[in-house]
Write a protein that holds these residues in place. Structure first.
Motif, PDB file in Angstrom:
ATOM      1  N   ALA A  89      43.169  48.557  31.825  1.00 37.24           N
ATOM      2  CA  ALA A  89      43.567  49.213  30.382  1.00 37.24           C
ATOM      3  C   ALA A  89      44.493  49.998  30.056  1.00 37.24           C
ATOM      4  CB  ALA A  89      42.337  49.626  29.553  1.00 37.24           C
ATOM      5  N   ALA A  90      44.412  51.180  31.075  1.00 34.15           N
ATOM      6  CA  ALA A  90      45.250  52.594  31.169  1.00 34.15           C
ATOM      7  C   ALA A  90      46.582  51.826  31.253  1.00 34.15           C
ATOM      8  CB  ALA A  90      44.815  53.425  32.157  1.00 34.15           C
ATOM      9  N   ALA A  91      46.830  50.877  32.337  1.00 37.23           N
ATOM     10  CA  ALA A  91      48.349  50.225  32.471  1.00 37.23           C
ATOM     11  C   ALA A  91      48.715  49.685  31.352  1.00 37.23           C
ATOM     12  CB  ALA A  91      48.467  49.534  33.728  1.00 37.23           C
ATOM     13  N   THR A  92      47.989  48.991  30.504  1.00 39.46           N
ATOM     14  CA  THR A  92      48.414  48.351  29.279  1.00 39.46           C
ATOM     15  C   THR A  92      48.893  49.534  28.353  1.00 39.46           C
ATOM     16  OG1 THR A  92      47.119  46.418  29.806  1.00 39.46           O
ATOM     17  CG2 THR A  92      47.830  46.822  27.500  1.00 39.46           C
ATOM     18  N   GLU A  93      47.954  50.432  28.269  1.00 43.01           N
ATOM     19  CA  GLU A  93      48.329  51.517  27.361  1.00 43.01           C
ATOM     20  C   GLU A  93      49.490  52.378  27.357  1.00 43.01           C
ATOM     21  OE1 GLU A  93      44.718  53.696  27.054  1.00 43.01           O
ATOM     22  OE2 GLU A  93      43.647  52.047  26.177  1.00 43.01           O
ATOM     23  N   ALA A  94      49.911  52.523  28.636  1.00 39.38           N
ATOM     24  CA  ALA A  94      51.174  53.114  29.235  1.00 39.38           C
ATOM     25  C   ALA A  94      52.391  52.509  28.783  1.00 39.38           C
ATOM     26  CB  ALA A  94      50.997  53.467  30.634  1.00 39.38           C
ATOM     27  N   LEU A  95      52.353  51.138  28.209  1.00 40.52           N
ATOM     28  CA  LEU A  95      53.385  50.475  28.150  1.00 40.52           C
ATOM     29  C   LEU A  95      53.547  50.416  26.493  1.00 40.52           C
ATOM     30  CD1 LEU A  95      52.647  47.313  30.430  1.00 40.52           C
ATOM     31  CD2 LEU A  95      54.223  49.420  30.768  1.00 40.52           C
ATOM     32  N   ASP A  96      54.976  50.280  26.026  1.00 41.35           N
ATOM     33  CA  ASP A  96      55.207  49.987  24.733  1.00 41.35           C
ATOM     34  C   ASP A  96      55.554  48.594  24.469  1.00 41.35           C
ATOM     35  OD1 ASP A  96      54.622  52.732  23.994  1.00 41.35           O
ATOM     36  OD2 ASP A  96      56.689  53.237  24.379  1.00 41.35           O
ATOM     37  N   ASP A  97      56.540  48.124  25.287  1.00 40.72           N
ATOM     38  CA  ASP A  97      57.111  46.787  24.857  1.00 40.72           C
ATOM     39  C   ASP A  97      56.840  45.828  26.123  1.00 40.72           C
ATOM     40  OD1 ASP A  97      58.201  47.458  22.453  1.00 40.72           O
ATOM     41  OD2 ASP A  97      59.691  48.607  23.500  1.00 40.72           O
ATOM     42  N   SER A  98      56.713  46.272  27.544  1.00 40.00           N
ATOM     43  CA  SER A  98      56.628  45.310  28.455  1.00 40.00           C
ATOM     44  C   SER A  98      55.291  44.650  28.222  1.00 40.00           C
ATOM     45  CB  SER A  98      56.591  46.033  29.836  1.00 40.00           C
ATOM     46  OG  SER A  98      57.814  46.810  29.985  1.00 40.00           O
ATOM     47  N   THR A  99      55.059  43.387  28.906  1.00 35.23           N
ATOM     48  CA  THR A  99      53.942  42.626  29.183  1.00 35.23           C
ATOM     49  C   THR A  99      53.123  42.977  30.272  1.00 35.23           C
ATOM     50  OG1 THR A  99      55.007  40.925  27.938  1.00 35.23           O
ATOM     51  CG2 THR A  99      53.293  40.287  29.119  1.00 35.23           C
ATOM     52  N   LEU A 100      51.714  43.243  30.257  1.00 34.21           N
ATOM     53  CA  LEU A 100      51.159  43.695  31.467  1.00 34.21           C
ATOM     54  C   LEU A 100      50.532  42.362  31.919  1.00 34.21           C
ATOM     55  CD1 LEU A 100      48.091  44.412  32.862  1.00 34.21           C
ATOM     56  CD2 LEU A 100      49.999  45.958  33.097  1.00 34.21           C
ATOM     57  N   PHE A 101      50.690  41.755  33.054  1.00 30.10           N
ATOM     58  CA  PHE A 101      50.297  40.825  33.631  1.00 30.10           C
ATOM     59  C   PHE A 101      48.996  41.339  34.594  1.00 30.10           C
ATOM     60  CE2 PHE A 101      53.557  37.019  34.066  1.00 30.10           C
ATOM     61  CZ  PHE A 101      53.741  37.091  32.906  1.00 30.10           C
ATOM     62  N   TYR A 102      47.884  40.681  34.602  1.00 27.09           N
ATOM     63  CA  TYR A 102      46.722  40.782  35.381  1.00 27.09           C
ATOM     64  C   TYR A 102      46.427  39.891  36.385  1.00 27.09           C
ATOM     65  CZ  TYR A 102      42.418  41.661  37.603  1.00 27.09           C
ATOM     66  OH  TYR A 102      41.233  41.585  38.747  1.00 27.09           O
ATOM     67  N   GLY A 103      46.321  39.888  37.816  1.00 29.02           N
ATOM     68  CA  GLY A 103      45.930  38.858  38.830  1.00 29.02           C
ATOM     69  C   GLY A 103      44.771  39.464  39.597  1.00 29.02           C
ATOM     70  N   GLY A 104      43.749  38.784  39.801  1.00 31.80           N
ATOM     71  CA  GLY A 104      42.965  39.016  41.074  1.00 31.80           C
ATOM     72  C   GLY A 104      41.526  38.742  40.537  1.00 31.80           C
ATOM     73  N   GLY A 105      40.700  37.786  41.304  1.00 29.38           N
ATOM     74  CA  GLY A 105      39.492  37.621  41.117  1.00 29.38           C
ATOM     75  C   GLY A 105      38.825  37.042  39.853  1.00 29.38           C
ATOM     76  N   ILE A 106      39.776  36.102  39.357  1.00 26.89           N
ATOM     77  CA  ILE A 106      39.362  35.517  37.961  1.00 26.89           C
ATOM     78  C   ILE A 106      38.764  34.144  38.669  1.00 26.89           C
ATOM     79  CG2 ILE A 106      40.120  34.742  35.751  1.00 26.89           C
ATOM     80  CD1 ILE A 106      40.209  37.659  35.851  1.00 26.89           C
ATOM     81  N   ARG A 107      37.409  34.152  38.281  1.00 31.27           N
ATOM     82  CA  ARG A 107      36.648  32.904  38.539  1.00 31.27           C
ATOM     83  C   ARG A 107      36.061  32.011  37.421  1.00 31.27           C
ATOM     84  NH1 ARG A 107      38.345  32.364  43.847  1.00 31.27           N
ATOM     85  NH2 ARG A 107      36.455  30.785  43.983  1.00 31.27           N
ATOM     86  N   ASP A 108      36.025  32.835  36.410  1.00 34.60           N
ATOM     87  CA  ASP A 108      35.098  32.018  35.233  1.00 34.60           C
ATOM     88  C   ASP A 108      35.632  32.335  33.760  1.00 34.60           C
ATOM     89  OD1 ASP A 108      34.015  34.573  35.331  1.00 34.60           O
ATOM     90  OD2 ASP A 108      32.346  33.928  36.432  1.00 34.60           O
TER      91      ASP A 108
END
Length: 232
Positions: A175-194
């Motif tokens: 969330a902090a990384a997303t909030e630090a961005l104005d226009d860039s798209t935040l991708f998240y990867g890792g441990g998504i199982r369900d």
């Protein structure tokens, strides 16, 4: 920042060095509901493996991008929508920040108009990508957010990618990384199982990336993560 990823919620990453689960086919993969497919992996990559997956997926109506781990496995195929090239901002070995990219430009004619970078921040020290790039994963939330801001503001990166690769990350950090961005798209990867993990990360990131799940548990499990990401 108008790349197609601004409209995505879910990306499925297919590793050409791994088999699909059970009786799943690439037709199943491409019709899973994901917004895009990335083809790539950290180790064991070859042009032949890349071509096999691209060839199996290109006839379906889903955006298809190659994410090469090194310049030697980049392929040219009209079925590809483009290339997403990692540049690892917290790499200990600068080869993975600009060196590999320089080699690609030196040995090949890069399709610059179809080539985009992903500002990777690698956060799981036990992951292959962390070992491969000698990444410094000992970062607190403020440091991760600062990397994200630097990627966007100083380096003009349209995609910032938090890569936990194999483990579920910290939602406050994402969330902090997303909030630090104005226009860039935040991708998240890792441990998504369900469904639940996809929805939790989809609530704090712009795009959820699912990888190993398609190889280990199959397309039905992936479909649950698509639903979670889109309902976040």
């Amino acid at each position: 920042m108008s790349g197609p990823w601004t409209q995505w919620d879910h990306v499925l990453k297919v590793d050409p060095d791994k088999e699909l689960a059970g009786d799943d086919t690439f037709a199943d993969v491409c019709t899973s509901g994901t917004d895009a497919i990335e083809i790539g992996g950290t180790t064991g990559m070859t042009e032949e493996k890349m071509e096999r997956v691209v060839g199996a997926c290109r006839e379906y109506d889903v955006p298809l991008f190659q994410e090469p781990s090194n310049p030697g496995v980049v392929i040219e195929d009209p079925g590809l929508d483009g290339y997403l090239i990692p540049t690892v901002f917290n790499a200990g070995d600068p080869f993975w920040i600009t060196g590999a990219h320089k080699e690609w430009a030196r040995i090949d004619e890069v399709e610059w108009d179809r080539t985009h970078t992903e500002a990777y921040i690698v956060l799981n020290p036990d992951a292959s990508v962390a070992t491969y790039t000698e990444a410094n994963c000992d970062l607190d939330t403020e440091e991760v957010a600062a990397y994200a801001a630097v990627a966007e503001r100083l380096f003009g990166q349209e995609i910032v990618y938090l890569e936990y690769s194999g483990m579920l990350g910290d939602t406050e950090t994402v969330a902090a990384a997303t909030e630090a961005l104005d226009d860039s798209t935040l991708f998240y990867g890792g441990g998504i199982r369900d469904y639940e993990s996809a929805k939790a990360m989809g609530a704090v990131a712009d795009v959820v990336v699912v990888g190993d799940l398609v190889h280990e548990e199959g397309v039905e499990a992936v479909e649950e993560t698509v639903r979670g990401a889109k309902e976040a």
